[in-house]
Write a protein that holds these residues in place. Structure first.
Motif, PDB file in Angstrom:
ATOM      1  N   THR A  72       0.866  -1.177   0.000  1.00 24.72           N
ATOM      2  CA  THR A  72       0.000   0.000   0.000  1.00 24.72           C
ATOM      3  C   THR A  72       0.905   1.230   0.000  1.00 24.72           C
ATOM      4  OG1 THR A  72      -1.892   1.043   1.081  1.00 24.72           O
ATOM      5  CG2 THR A  72      -0.226   0.123   2.545  1.00 24.72           C
ATOM      6  N   ARG A  84     -16.733  -1.115  -0.551  1.00 23.41           N
ATOM      7  CA  ARG A  84     -17.516  -0.250  -1.430  1.00 23.41           C
ATOM      8  C   ARG A  84     -18.998  -0.244  -1.048  1.00 23.41           C
ATOM      9  NH1 ARG A  84     -15.811  -0.764  -7.717  1.00 23.41           N
ATOM     10  NH2 ARG A  84     -13.662  -0.668  -7.044  1.00 23.41           N
ATOM     11  N   ASN A 130     -14.237   7.280   7.310  1.00 21.62           N
ATOM     12  CA  ASN A 130     -13.622   7.710   6.052  1.00 21.62           C
ATOM     13  C   ASN A 130     -14.061   9.148   5.780  1.00 21.62           C
ATOM     14  OD1 ASN A 130     -13.007   8.182   3.306  1.00 21.62           O
ATOM     15  ND2 ASN A 130     -13.097   5.985   2.886  1.00 21.62           N
ATOM     16  N   ASN A 169     -10.121   4.178  12.038  1.00 19.99           N
ATOM     17  CA  ASN A 169     -11.450   3.773  12.489  1.00 19.99           C
ATOM     18  C   ASN A 169     -11.293   2.910  13.754  1.00 19.99           C
ATOM     19  OD1 ASN A 169     -13.910   2.506  12.846  1.00 19.99           O
ATOM     20  ND2 ASN A 169     -14.244   2.109  10.670  1.00 19.99           N
TER      21      ASN A 169
HETATM   22  O1  UT7 Z   1     -16.896   1.147  10.547  1.00 19.23           O
HETATM   23  C1  UT7 Z   1     -17.313   0.686   9.304  1.00 19.23           C
HETATM   24  C2  UT7 Z   1     -16.097   0.234   8.584  1.00 19.23           C
HETATM   25  N1  UT7 Z   1     -16.076   0.296   7.200  1.00 19.23           N
HETATM   26  C3  UT7 Z   1     -15.982   1.386   6.425  1.00 19.23           C
HETATM   27  O2  UT7 Z   1     -16.193   2.477   6.823  1.00 19.23           O
HETATM   28  C4  UT7 Z   1     -15.563   1.145   5.007  1.00 19.23           C
HETATM   29  C5  UT7 Z   1     -16.256   2.026   4.015  1.00 19.23           C
HETATM   30  N2  UT7 Z   1     -15.555   1.940   2.762  1.00 19.23           N
HETATM   31  C6  UT7 Z   1     -14.449   2.655   2.497  1.00 19.23           C
HETATM   32  O3  UT7 Z   1     -14.006   3.436   3.321  1.00 19.23           O
HETATM   33  C7  UT7 Z   1     -13.793   2.483   1.150  1.00 19.23           C
HETATM   34  O4  UT7 Z   1     -14.612   1.672   0.321  1.00 19.23           O
HETATM   35  C8  UT7 Z   1     -12.371   1.864   1.233  1.00 19.23           C
HETATM   36  C9  UT7 Z   1     -11.413   2.872   1.836  1.00 19.23           C
HETATM   37  C10 UT7 Z   1     -12.393   0.602   2.079  1.00 19.23           C
HETATM   38  C11 UT7 Z   1     -11.868   1.500  -0.160  1.00 19.23           C
HETATM   39  O5  UT7 Z   1     -11.879   2.665  -0.983  1.00 19.23           O
HETATM   40  P1  UT7 Z   1     -12.486   2.568  -2.462  1.00 19.23           P
HETATM   41  O6  UT7 Z   1     -12.283   3.868  -3.085  1.00 19.23           O
HETATM   42  O7  UT7 Z   1     -13.897   2.055  -2.332  1.00 19.23           O
HETATM   43  O8  UT7 Z   1     -11.527   1.522  -3.120  1.00 19.23           O
HETATM   44  P2  UT7 Z   1     -11.883   0.109  -3.772  1.00 19.23           P
HETATM   45  O9  UT7 Z   1     -12.223  -0.893  -2.735  1.00 19.23           O
HETATM   46  O10 UT7 Z   1     -12.850   0.355  -4.877  1.00 19.23           O
HETATM   47  O11 UT7 Z   1     -10.467  -0.280  -4.394  1.00 19.23           O
HETATM   48  C12 UT7 Z   1      -9.858   0.495  -5.415  1.00 19.23           C
HETATM   49  C13 UT7 Z   1      -8.523  -0.131  -5.767  1.00 19.23           C
HETATM   50  C14 UT7 Z   1      -8.585  -1.627  -5.990  1.00 19.23           C
HETATM   51  O12 UT7 Z   1      -7.709  -1.946  -7.046  1.00 19.23           O
HETATM   52  P3  UT7 Z   1      -8.280  -2.217  -8.538  1.00 19.23           P
HETATM   53  O13 UT7 Z   1      -9.272  -3.330  -8.378  1.00 19.23           O
HETATM   54  O14 UT7 Z   1      -8.941  -0.917  -8.925  1.00 19.23           O
HETATM   55  O15 UT7 Z   1      -7.052  -2.549  -9.286  1.00 19.23           O
HETATM   56  C15 UT7 Z   1      -8.031  -2.214  -4.707  1.00 19.23           C
HETATM   57  O16 UT7 Z   1      -7.426  -3.455  -4.882  1.00 19.23           O
HETATM   58  O17 UT7 Z   1      -7.602   0.078  -4.694  1.00 19.23           O
HETATM   59  C16 UT7 Z   1      -7.000  -1.175  -4.328  1.00 19.23           C
HETATM   60  N3  UT7 Z   1      -6.720  -1.142  -2.910  1.00 19.23           N
HETATM   61  C17 UT7 Z   1      -5.561  -0.660  -2.405  1.00 19.23           C
HETATM   62  N4  UT7 Z   1      -4.471  -0.156  -3.001  1.00 19.23           N
HETATM   63  C18 UT7 Z   1      -3.479   0.267  -2.188  1.00 19.23           C
HETATM   64  C19 UT7 Z   1      -7.515  -1.516  -1.888  1.00 19.23           C
HETATM   65  N5  UT7 Z   1      -6.903  -1.294  -0.715  1.00 19.23           N
HETATM   66  C20 UT7 Z   1      -5.691  -0.772  -1.017  1.00 19.23           C
HETATM   67  C21 UT7 Z   1      -4.618  -0.323  -0.229  1.00 19.23           C
HETATM   68  N6  UT7 Z   1      -3.546   0.181  -0.864  1.00 19.23           N
HETATM   69  N7  UT7 Z   1      -4.641  -0.356   1.109  1.00 19.23           N
END
Ligand code: UT7
Length: 333
Positions: A36, A226, A263, A290
């Protein structure tokens, strides 16, 4: 005036306190453990660092340190507390409850103690429950705590979750009447139709621990980020609107929103949908990530210590979490 609004005597926050472990885990250090980057984490979440408890510290230890501060801040003796509720998804053990373990650590009387599991909404659910118990007249002074050692259920090989969470605890002493911020109303709800969006698959009666559950890493938190994001914005908006409607208040009457610190992009979406300026959203997740049930009391404690609230101002505390659960509390300072 609170009785005019609610038709009953409000519970008040006599004192508040919080504790976070000493160890800081920054994004850069984390990016050396898992694939990351500081840039990805900060731009997608607003998180820069989080606190991590030591191997020796359990959730009840974090809760105990936060509770001592809240009790001191309330200016009461421990013997006055007659109810303890601990909101957590990372209890010291399945049973006995973390609240019972905490009772002993704090040297409390043999009063009612239980844990409440509503994930990240747990602290606000606990305020709702404590307020009802106080207003029954059978309890006088409640210690309500949100405490989590999230690092104990993190999969440090899963970059989609381990970058998000941190450890900490926040506590509030409530009484029925007295001087302090008033809890005017609550809106709590849940939708259990999609439990696997955010869950810990194994270790319960459905899937007891076995070599297979360990191999499959099923004792760690799993999340569909997501989908949770979309639900979070929707349910927190709904809870806020319903809470204000209950009290004939407009969004413009709200001076502060203390949202569950998950977030910063969730705050931005909420701000847009509710047409509340972002400046009214309190944010400390850059330093804590969080912390689940601890996030609201940690934020509230920090906001109160910095003198954010002026007398007479209204604030909405609002959270969502696994379940899905949600809860909102209206506070007048
Ligand atoms: O208390 C309740 C707890 N939960 C939450 O509040 C979670 C709510 N959700 C979120 O905050 C967001 O959805 C996240 C921060 C978890 C993820 O952000 P996102 O903008 O929805 O990213 P995504 O899951 O759509 O992933 C985008 C890309 C993916 O790669 P590809 O498929 O586009 O190639 C992931 O594999 O980012 C990648 N990715 C990362 N890259 C670097 C996912 N985690 C990471 C990471 N570092 N840590």
């Amino acid at each position: 005036m609170s009785e005019e609004i609610t038709g009953k005597k409000s519970s008040v926050i006599l004192g508040i306190g919080s504790y976070v472990p000493e160890k800081i885990l920054g994004n850069v250090e984390l990016s050396q453990k898992v694939e990351t980057s500081d840039e990805w984490i900060y731009s997608r979440t607003g998180i820069s660092e989080r606190r991590i408890a030591s191997d020796k510290q359990s959730t009840s230890d974090l809760a105990c340190l936060a509770a001592k501060k809240a009790i001191r801040n309330a200016g009461i003796g421990v013997e006055q507390i007659d109810l303890v509720i601990v909101a957590t998804i990372t209890p010291d053990m399945s049973f006995p409850s973390t609240a019972c373990l905490l009772q002993h650590k704090l040297g409390l009387n043999q009063v009612a103690c239980f844990d409440l599991e509503a994930a990240c909404s747990g602290f606000l659910y606990s305020l709702d429950v404590a307020d009802s118990m106080l207003s029954s007249g059978r309890y006088k002074c409640a210690l309500v705590i949100g405490a989590e050692k999230m690092s104990s259920i993190m999969d440090w090989e899963d970059r989609t979750t381990c970058v998000l969470f941190g450890d900490g605890a926040g506590a509030a002493v409530l009484s029925s009447g007295g001087e302090g911020p008033e809890l005017l109303g609550f809106r709590s709800g849940a939708d259990g139709s999609n439990p696997t969006l955010l869950h810990q698959p194994a270790g319960g009666s459905l899937k007891p621990a076995s070599p297979n559950t360990i191999r499959e890493r099923e004792h760690f938190l799993k999340m569909n980020g997501r989908e949770i994001f979309k639900s979070a914005v929707r349910v927190m908006e709904k809870a806020t609107r319903e809470l204000l409607a209950d009290h004939s208040l407009d969004l413009a009457d709200i001076s502060h929103v203390i949202p569950h610190q998950a977030n910063v992009r969730i705050f931005e979406s909420m701000a847009q949908r509710l047409e509340i300026p972002m400046e009214k959203f309190f944010c400390n997740l850059d330093r804590h990530g969080n912390t689940s049930a601890a996030s609201i009391p940690l934020a509230l404690d920090e906001a109160m210590r910095t003198g954010l609230f002026k007398t007479g101002e209204f604030a909405v505390l609002v959270a969502f979490g696994a379940g899905l659960t949600w809860s909102a509390t209206l506070v007048r300072f």
